[in-house]
Design an enzyme around this catalytic site. Structure first.
Site, PDB file in Angstrom:
ATOM      1  N   LYS A   9       0.813  -1.214   0.000  1.00  0.00           N
ATOM      2  CA  LYS A   9       0.000   0.000   0.000  1.00  0.00           C
ATOM      3  C   LYS A   9       0.853   1.273   0.000  1.00  0.00           C
ATOM      4  CE  LYS A   9      -3.892  -2.230   2.325  1.00  0.00           C
ATOM      5  NZ  LYS A   9      -4.800  -2.146   3.490  1.00  0.00           N
ATOM      6  N   TYR A  49     -12.421  -2.774  -3.477  1.00  0.00           N
ATOM      7  CA  TYR A  49     -12.943  -2.729  -2.116  1.00  0.00           C
ATOM      8  C   TYR A  49     -14.465  -2.618  -2.075  1.00  0.00           C
ATOM      9  CZ  TYR A  49      -8.179  -2.207  -0.327  1.00  0.00           C
ATOM     10  OH  TYR A  49      -6.865  -2.410  -0.001  1.00  0.00           O
ATOM     11  N   TYR A  57     -15.470   3.849   7.196  1.00  0.00           N
ATOM     12  CA  TYR A  57     -14.085   4.092   6.785  1.00  0.00           C
ATOM     13  C   TYR A  57     -13.889   4.048   5.269  1.00  0.00           C
ATOM     14  CZ  TYR A  57     -14.261  -1.016   6.558  1.00  0.00           C
ATOM     15  OH  TYR A  57     -14.622  -2.296   6.272  1.00  0.00           O
ATOM     16  N   ARG A  85      -1.293 -14.707   4.439  1.00  0.00           N
ATOM     17  CA  ARG A  85      -2.076 -13.998   5.449  1.00  0.00           C
ATOM     18  C   ARG A  85      -1.461 -14.153   6.840  1.00  0.00           C
ATOM     19  NH1 ARG A  85      -6.212 -11.307   3.974  1.00  0.00           N
ATOM     20  NH2 ARG A  85      -7.275 -11.390   5.978  1.00  0.00           N
ATOM     21  N   THR A  91      -5.232  -7.576  10.370  1.00  0.00           N
ATOM     22  CA  THR A  91      -5.430  -6.257   9.754  1.00  0.00           C
ATOM     23  C   THR A  91      -5.103  -5.129  10.727  1.00  0.00           C
ATOM     24  OG1 THR A  91      -7.164  -7.210   8.388  1.00  0.00           O
ATOM     25  CG2 THR A  91      -7.115  -4.833   8.530  1.00  0.00           C
ATOM     26  N   ARG A 102       2.756  -6.773   9.204  1.00  0.00           N
ATOM     27  CA  ARG A 102       2.042  -5.666   9.856  1.00  0.00           C
ATOM     28  C   ARG A 102       2.561  -5.412  11.269  1.00  0.00           C
ATOM     29  NH1 ARG A 102      -3.421  -7.871   7.327  1.00  0.00           N
ATOM     30  NH2 ARG A 102      -3.515  -6.562   5.451  1.00  0.00           N
ATOM     31  N   ASN A 112      -2.095  -0.052   7.029  1.00  0.00           N
ATOM     32  CA  ASN A 112      -1.506  -1.316   7.467  1.00  0.00           C
ATOM     33  C   ASN A 112      -0.605  -1.989   6.424  1.00  0.00           C
ATOM     34  OD1 ASN A 112      -3.470  -2.274   5.751  1.00  0.00           O
ATOM     35  ND2 ASN A 112      -4.663  -3.286   7.328  1.00  0.00           N
ATOM     36  N   HIS A 115      -2.017  -5.460   1.494  1.00  0.00           N
ATOM     37  CA  HIS A 115      -3.292  -6.156   1.293  1.00  0.00           C
ATOM     38  C   HIS A 115      -2.979  -7.553   0.770  1.00  0.00           C
ATOM     39  CE1 HIS A 115      -7.262  -7.248  -0.217  1.00  0.00           C
ATOM     40  NE2 HIS A 115      -6.614  -7.703  -1.269  1.00  0.00           N
ATOM     41  N   GLU A 126      -9.338 -10.635  -7.649  1.00  0.00           N
ATOM     42  CA  GLU A 126      -8.404  -9.519  -7.534  1.00  0.00           C
ATOM     43  C   GLU A 126      -7.303  -9.593  -8.593  1.00  0.00           C
ATOM     44  OE1 GLU A 126      -9.151  -8.778  -2.785  1.00  0.00           O
ATOM     45  OE2 GLU A 126      -7.371  -9.883  -3.383  1.00  0.00           O
TER      46      GLU A 126
END
Length: 139
Positions: A9, A49, A57, A85, A91, A102, A112, A115, A126
């Site tokens: 990100k 998203y 948010y 993950r 998250t 993270r 964070n 993704h 995706e």
């Protein structure tokens, strides 16, 4: 061999963390089969998203994800969706253990650093959103 979609990100890109994050994934034995450095157009972020639309948010998320470049990637490996993950951590960075991406690099919930697809079905969707078939490098 599974594939998953991962995206570094804007906060992590600004902080120069691309190489450190990629190194962790490579050290685990995973292989990147596609990657691109891109400033995301708002319509792509909204599609990506879409399940968050209407949440408090959502607008901040859209603004953040269009605020600078990201590094979008497709990775391949055995059980990669679940293992990636685990490597990322929860998250919420306050709940992420040291040693996770993270836990080591994220500063707050909506910033964070990475993704990752949450299922094989999400990964397929995706990957198709961000990459054409000819952009995936096959062995």
């Amino acid at each position: 061999m599974e594939q998953t979609f991962l995206m570094i990100k804007p906060d992590a890109v600004r902080r120069g963390l691309i190489g450190r994050i990629i190194s962790r994934l490579e050290s685990k034995g995973f292989h990147m089969v596609a990657g691109k450095f891109i400033v995301l157009p708002e319509d792509l972020v909204e599609k990506h998203y879409q399940e968050h639309e209407g949440r408090p948010y959502y607008q901040d998320l859209i603004s953040f994800m269009t605020s600078g470049p990201v590094f979008a990637m497709v990775w391949e490996g055995d059980d990669i969706v679940n293992l990636a993950r685990l490597m990322m951590g929860p998250t919420d960075p306050e709940k992420a253990a040291p040693g996770t991406i993270r836990g080591d690099f994220a500063t707050r919930m909506n910033r964070n650093v990475i993704h990752g697809s949450d299922s094989l079905k999400s990964a397929e969707r995706e990957i198709r959103l961000f990459f054409s078939e000819d952009e995936l490098v096959r062995k």
